[in-house]
Scaffold this motif. Structure first.
Motif, PDB file in Angstrom:
ATOM      1  N   ALA A   1       8.768   6.407 -15.932  1.00  0.00           N
ATOM      2  CA  ALA A   1      10.140   6.880 -16.116  1.00  0.00           C
ATOM      3  C   ALA A   1      10.187   8.372 -15.828  1.00  0.00           C
ATOM      4  O   ALA A   1       9.209   9.095 -16.056  1.00  0.00           O
ATOM      5  CB  ALA A   1      10.633   6.602 -17.535  1.00  0.00           C
TER       6      ALA A   1
ATOM      7  N   TYR B   1      -2.153   3.199 -23.130  1.00  0.00           N
ATOM      8  CA  TYR B   1      -2.291   2.814 -21.709  1.00  0.00           C
ATOM      9  C   TYR B   1      -3.574   3.395 -21.119  1.00  0.00           C
ATOM     10  O   TYR B   1      -4.307   2.707 -20.395  1.00  0.00           O
ATOM     11  CB  TYR B   1      -1.071   3.307 -20.933  1.00  0.00           C
ATOM     12  CG  TYR B   1      -1.166   3.110 -19.433  1.00  0.00           C
ATOM     13  CD1 TYR B   1      -0.892   1.871 -18.863  1.00  0.00           C
ATOM     14  CD2 TYR B   1      -1.536   4.157 -18.600  1.00  0.00           C
ATOM     15  CE1 TYR B   1      -0.995   1.693 -17.487  1.00  0.00           C
ATOM     16  CE2 TYR B   1      -1.634   3.988 -17.236  1.00  0.00           C
ATOM     17  CZ  TYR B   1      -1.361   2.743 -16.677  1.00  0.00           C
ATOM     18  OH  TYR B   1      -1.470   2.566 -15.325  1.00  0.00           O
TER      19      TYR B   1
ATOM     20  N   ILE C   1      13.449   2.703 -12.972  1.00  0.00           N
ATOM     21  CA  ILE C   1      12.005   2.564 -13.111  1.00  0.00           C
ATOM     22  C   ILE C   1      11.392   2.773 -11.733  1.00  0.00           C
ATOM     23  O   ILE C   1      11.785   2.144 -10.760  1.00  0.00           O
ATOM     24  CB  ILE C   1      11.636   1.178 -13.666  1.00  0.00           C
ATOM     25  CG1 ILE C   1      12.263   1.005 -15.053  1.00  0.00           C
ATOM     26  CG2 ILE C   1      10.130   1.017 -13.719  1.00  0.00           C
ATOM     27  CD1 ILE C   1      11.824   2.047 -16.070  1.00  0.00           C
TER      28      ILE C   1
ATOM     29  N   ASP D   1       8.611   2.632  -8.852  1.00  0.00           N
ATOM     30  CA  ASP D   1       7.504   1.792  -8.415  1.00  0.00           C
ATOM     31  C   ASP D   1       6.280   2.661  -8.154  1.00  0.00           C
ATOM     32  O   ASP D   1       6.342   3.635  -7.399  1.00  0.00           O
ATOM     33  CB  ASP D   1       7.897   1.030  -7.147  1.00  0.00           C
ATOM     34  CG  ASP D   1       6.785   0.131  -6.653  1.00  0.00           C
ATOM     35  OD1 ASP D   1       5.977   0.607  -5.825  1.00  0.00           O
ATOM     36  OD2 ASP D   1       6.706  -1.019  -7.097  1.00  0.00           O
ATOM     37  N   SER D   2       5.151   2.323  -8.762  1.00  0.00           N
ATOM     38  CA  SER D   2       3.956   3.166  -8.666  1.00  0.00           C
ATOM     39  C   SER D   2       3.404   3.233  -7.247  1.00  0.00           C
ATOM     40  O   SER D   2       2.924   4.284  -6.811  1.00  0.00           O
ATOM     41  CB  SER D   2       2.877   2.668  -9.626  1.00  0.00           C
ATOM     42  OG  SER D   2       2.510   1.332  -9.350  1.00  0.00           O
TER      43      SER D   2
ATOM     44  N   ASP E   1      -0.609   0.519 -12.247  1.00  0.00           N
ATOM     45  CA  ASP E   1       0.796   0.089 -12.265  1.00  0.00           C
ATOM     46  C   ASP E   1       1.472   0.338 -13.612  1.00  0.00           C
ATOM     47  O   ASP E   1       1.954  -0.600 -14.265  1.00  0.00           O
ATOM     48  CB  ASP E   1       0.900  -1.396 -11.891  1.00  0.00           C
ATOM     49  CG  ASP E   1       2.302  -1.767 -11.414  1.00  0.00           C
ATOM     50  OD1 ASP E   1       3.057  -0.862 -11.021  1.00  0.00           O
ATOM     51  OD2 ASP E   1       2.638  -2.962 -11.442  1.00  0.00           O
TER      52      ASP E   1
ATOM     53  N   ASN F   1      12.658   3.968 -22.204  1.00  0.00           N
ATOM     54  CA  ASN F   1      12.187   3.141 -21.084  1.00  0.00           C
ATOM     55  C   ASN F   1      10.853   2.446 -21.363  1.00  0.00           C
ATOM     56  O   ASN F   1      10.281   1.843 -20.460  1.00  0.00           O
ATOM     57  CB  ASN F   1      12.049   4.007 -19.825  1.00  0.00           C
ATOM     58  CG  ASN F   1      13.371   4.544 -19.336  1.00  0.00           C
ATOM     59  OD1 ASN F   1      14.123   3.851 -18.645  1.00  0.00           O
ATOM     60  ND2 ASN F   1      13.689   5.788 -19.684  1.00  0.00           N
TER      61      ASN F   1
ATOM     62  N   GLN G   1       4.325   1.621 -16.394  1.00  0.00           N
ATOM     63  CA  GLN G   1       5.775   1.704 -16.497  1.00  0.00           C
ATOM     64  C   GLN G   1       6.112   3.193 -16.404  1.00  0.00           C
ATOM     65  O   GLN G   1       5.765   3.982 -17.280  1.00  0.00           O
ATOM     66  CB  GLN G   1       6.249   1.130 -17.835  1.00  0.00           C
ATOM     67  CG  GLN G   1       7.754   1.081 -18.006  1.00  0.00           C
ATOM     68  CD  GLN G   1       8.363  -0.191 -17.430  1.00  0.00           C
ATOM     69  OE1 GLN G   1       7.715  -0.893 -16.658  1.00  0.00           O
ATOM     70  NE2 GLN G   1       9.597  -0.476 -17.791  1.00  0.00           N
TER      71      GLN G   1
ATOM     72  N   ALA H   1       8.025   3.675 -21.580  1.00  0.00           N
ATOM     73  CA  ALA H   1       7.234   4.170 -20.453  1.00  0.00           C
ATOM     74  C   ALA H   1       5.791   4.457 -20.838  1.00  0.00           C
ATOM     75  O   ALA H   1       5.492   4.862 -21.969  1.00  0.00           O
ATOM     76  CB  ALA H   1       7.875   5.431 -19.888  1.00  0.00           C
ATOM     77  N   ASP H   2       4.908   4.250 -19.867  1.00  0.00           N
ATOM     78  CA  ASP H   2       3.510   4.647 -19.998  1.00  0.00           C
ATOM     79  C   ASP H   2       3.283   6.041 -19.432  1.00  0.00           C
ATOM     80  O   ASP H   2       2.315   6.715 -19.792  1.00  0.00           O
ATOM     81  CB  ASP H   2       2.599   3.675 -19.236  1.00  0.00           C
ATOM     82  CG  ASP H   2       2.721   2.250 -19.732  1.00  0.00           C
ATOM     83  OD1 ASP H   2       2.609   2.039 -20.959  1.00  0.00           O
ATOM     84  OD2 ASP H   2       2.936   1.343 -18.894  1.00  0.00           O
TER      85      ASP H   2
END
Length: 321
Positions: free
Chosen positions: A202, A170, A142, A144-145, A198, A112, A200, A114-115
């Protein structure tokens, strides 16, 4: 930079041979993965440093032991972040070990881009949250933060803040770190700051299972003194949120009307349980400037409004959660 997939940061103080055992078990679990172990020793007086180093050397592992002195655990973890070389970092607390989740986290992160990765959270209420609804779809959605923060603020979901994986780049790019001066509420504040930028996100499609061999948690005699630090750290998050998410008035109002007063009341509960009178607690909150956060707004839940009313106007009828 070394080609390291994952940096595992382990804060430790007087854990005897447990850190060496943790390194041995995790290295076996992560066979085939380029991993480094960064043990942050906080003034141990036993042989845990020697045992950890011997375990790293005799198994030809990447890793080191860093002496962080008598500072806070937050400062120790920050040292680990800056000393790490991994694409991803994670934290392992000897008193909160979980079974076999690292590889699934890494797979989820890579698939993903992802961060920020965590396991499927537990529901705290009977109503399915927006984050829970997305997360339960095999971990592929994904998240949403902003929605996740709202669910965390309302305690609709819970995940262990210590069992997460983050992209190191990040964190460094957004200057995200633990608040050095705090040892109470520092992890919670760190996660909110991660979400503010914000990332990414996962979710790995697993449920965390506690390891029964975790080191027993040590008593914290400074809890009463340090409990105010949770309020201070959340106030810092709030100030940062107003700048970073100034376009999201709903979120800042929610943090102001739900999170901050609930955190202050959680400290009230700690102090009352320790035998302080409500008059003494009220005086202390006023002197420290925390009483100003004990108000509601349109985002405050009905349950919290009732608690705030009792504490503010009829404190002798206030009941500890």
């Amino acid at each position: 930079m070394a080609n390291v997939d994952l940096s595992i940061i382990i804060p430790s103080k007087n854990n005897n041979c447990y850190i060496a055992e943790i390194i041995r078990r995790i290295s076996s679990e992560l066979s085939g993965v380029e991993v480094e172990f960064i043990v942050i020793d906080m003034n141990s007086t036993d042989n845990s440093v020697i045992w950890a180093l011997e375990e790293i050397k005799k198994n030809d592992l990447r890793g080191c032991v860093i002496q962080s002195g008598s500072g806070t655990i937050s400062s120790a973890l920050n040292t680990g972040i800056y000393k790490s070389d991994g694409k991803y970092i994670t934290f392992v607390y000897p008193s909160r070990l979980y079974k076999n989740y690292f590889k699934e986290y890494l797979r989820t992160a890579d698939e993903n881009a992802a961060d920020f990765v965590f396991a499927i959270p537990s529901q705290m209420s009977g109503v399915e949250s927006s984050a829970e609804a997305a997360i339960c779809k095999a971990g592929t959605e994904i998240v949403d933060s902003s929605k996740l923060m709202a669910d965390l603020i309302h305690s609709r979901v819970y995940f262990d803040f210590t069992a997460v994986m983050l992209k190191r780049e990040y964190l460094l790019m957004n200057h995200i770190k633990f608040y050095d001066e705090y040892s109470f509420g520092y992890v919670e504040a760190f996660i909110y700051n991660v979400l503010l930028f914000d990332p990414q996100i996962a979710c790995a499609d697993i449920r965390l299972e506690r390891d029964p061999d975790s080191v027993p948690a040590k008593d914290n005699p400074g809890e009463i003194i340090n409990c105010y630090e949770r309020i201070d750290s959340m106030i810092k998050v709030y100030e940062r949120m107003k700048l970073q998410r100034k376009d999201n008035i709903m979120l800042t109002e929610l943090f102001e009307g739900q999170k901050l007063p609930s955190v202050v009341l959680s400290v009230v509960d700690i102090l009352l349980k320790q035998g302080f009178s409500y008059k003494a607690v009220k005086k202390s909150l006023k002197q420290k400037g925390y009483a100003e956060y004990l108000h509601s707004n349109s985002r405050t839940s009905p349950e919290l409004k009732k608690k705030l009313f009792r504490w503010n106007f009829v404190p002798w009828k206030y009941s500890v959660s």
